[in-house]
Design an enzyme around this catalytic site. Structure first.
Site, PDB file in Angstrom:
ATOM      1  CB  CYS A  40      13.124  -8.902  32.922  1.00 23.95           C
ATOM      2  SG  CYS A  40      14.865  -8.875  32.445  1.00 23.95           S
ATOM      3  CE1 TYR A 171      16.606  -1.264  31.664  1.00 21.76           C
ATOM      4  CE2 TYR A 171      16.705  -1.995  29.382  1.00 21.76           C
ATOM      5  CZ  TYR A 171      16.185  -2.114  30.658  1.00 21.76           C
ATOM      6  OH  TYR A 171      15.245  -3.077  30.924  1.00 21.76           O
TER       7      TYR A 171
END
Length: 322
Positions: A40, A171
């Site tokens: 992450c 994203y």
């Protein structure tokens, strides 16, 4: 918001761990556990800052596996699939201990109060700043000043646009639900990368002449760019390795102690390609790209600057990284 535009849920547990304990959680060595995943990018920030500041002995770290289901991150890298300090199988358990039935994102990084087993905070942007500002009594000798007072306004300004257009921008491209939303995010991303490239042509670091919080935040996106975002998220105007200034800048940081030694490209790829089945239905994980290029000469030393300022590099990373 335009049709099909991706929106990140930014409702976080914003309780802070402070030197004076004003939120009920004082800085104490050994009391808290930083829970992360090496996959992450948001958690990667905290891993890097913890290491740069030398907080390993004061703030332990639990590492989740690279994949998760709709319920939570899991500790499948640990024996028996259970975190050895918290004694839990799913990070969700620490969130539920704090707020039963917690219905927001079970995200990493999260800092857990070990005695109570409750999550204190998952506010990733604040966590790294507080490690710099509130945990100073536990910093190692020679720890860098990642958020110095005289540079904070400029760091904040850079961080804001980097978050909007780059960190979250990839994203917004990858999860866009319409062509229009994708193209808008794509152009904002590469326009910002071009501006950052121009900024870094004549300066080694984003703000000042040493590493700061701004470099940490940009690095965690750049290091994932060719392995994940270029193909998986359709950010494919250019690879990072085809953008000479940013590629050299990223390699410079990667080769700096505390940065590249926190990166696990295999876990990064496993996370994105296996978890995002709406984007990659087969779950097939690509074998490339070759990561050897990260260790090639970058030539950024000629721009001056000192990575750690008047401080020193962190020591050799432990084998476990914990």
């Amino acid at each position: 918001m335009g049709s099909g535009e991706y929106s990140r849920d930014q409702r976080y547990l914003a309780t802070r761990i402070t030197a004076d304990g004003r939120d009920g959680y004082p800085v104490e060595p050994g009391r808290y556990r930083l829970v992360v995943s090496r996959a992450c990018p948001w958690a990667n920030r905290a891993i890097i800052v913890r290491r740069l500041l030398g907080l390993e002995d004061s703030l332990s770290m639990g590492v989740c596996g690279p994949t998760h289901d709709e319920r939570s991150w899991t500790f499948d890298l640990d024996p028996g699939g259970r975190d050895p300090v918290l004694g839990i199988e799913r990070l969700q358990e620490a969130y539920f201990a704090r707020i039963p039935g917690y219905d927001k994102g079970i995200t990493v990084p999260a800092i857990v109060d070990v005695p109570s087993g409750k999550v204190v905070t998952n506010d990733f942007a604040r966590i790294t700043l507080d490690l710099s500002l509130e945990w100073t009594a536990l910093h190692r000798p020679g720890a860098p000043r990642l958020y110095p007072p005289e540079l904070r306004a400029e760091i904040d300004e850079v961080n804001e646009v980097v978050y909007r257009d780059v960190n979250n921008g990839v994203y917004r491209a990858g999860f866009a639900g319409s062509q229009e939303a994708y193209e808008e995010a794509y152009h904002r991303l590469f326009d910002r990368l071009d501006r950052l490239s121009s900024r870094l042509e004549s300066r080694r670091y984003l703000v000042g002449n040493t590493i700061t919080e701004a470099d940490v935040r940009l690095f965690t996106t750049l290091v994932r760019f060719d392995a994940v975002y270029h193909g998986h998220f359709k950010c494919n105007r250019s690879k990072l390795s085809e953008m000479p200034v940013l590629w050299a800048y990223a390699r410079d940081l990667f080769q700096t102690p505390g940065f590249g030694d926190t990166i696990d490209f295999e876990q990064i790829k496993q996370h994105y390609y296996r978890v995002h089945r709406d984007i990659n239905p087969t779950g097939v994980v690509p074998l490339g790209p070759d990561a050897g290029g990260w260790l090639t000469p970058h030539g950024r030393d000629s721009l001056g600057g000192r990575p750690f300022g008047d401080g020193t590099p962190p020591g050799v990373a432990s084998v476990s990284g914990r």
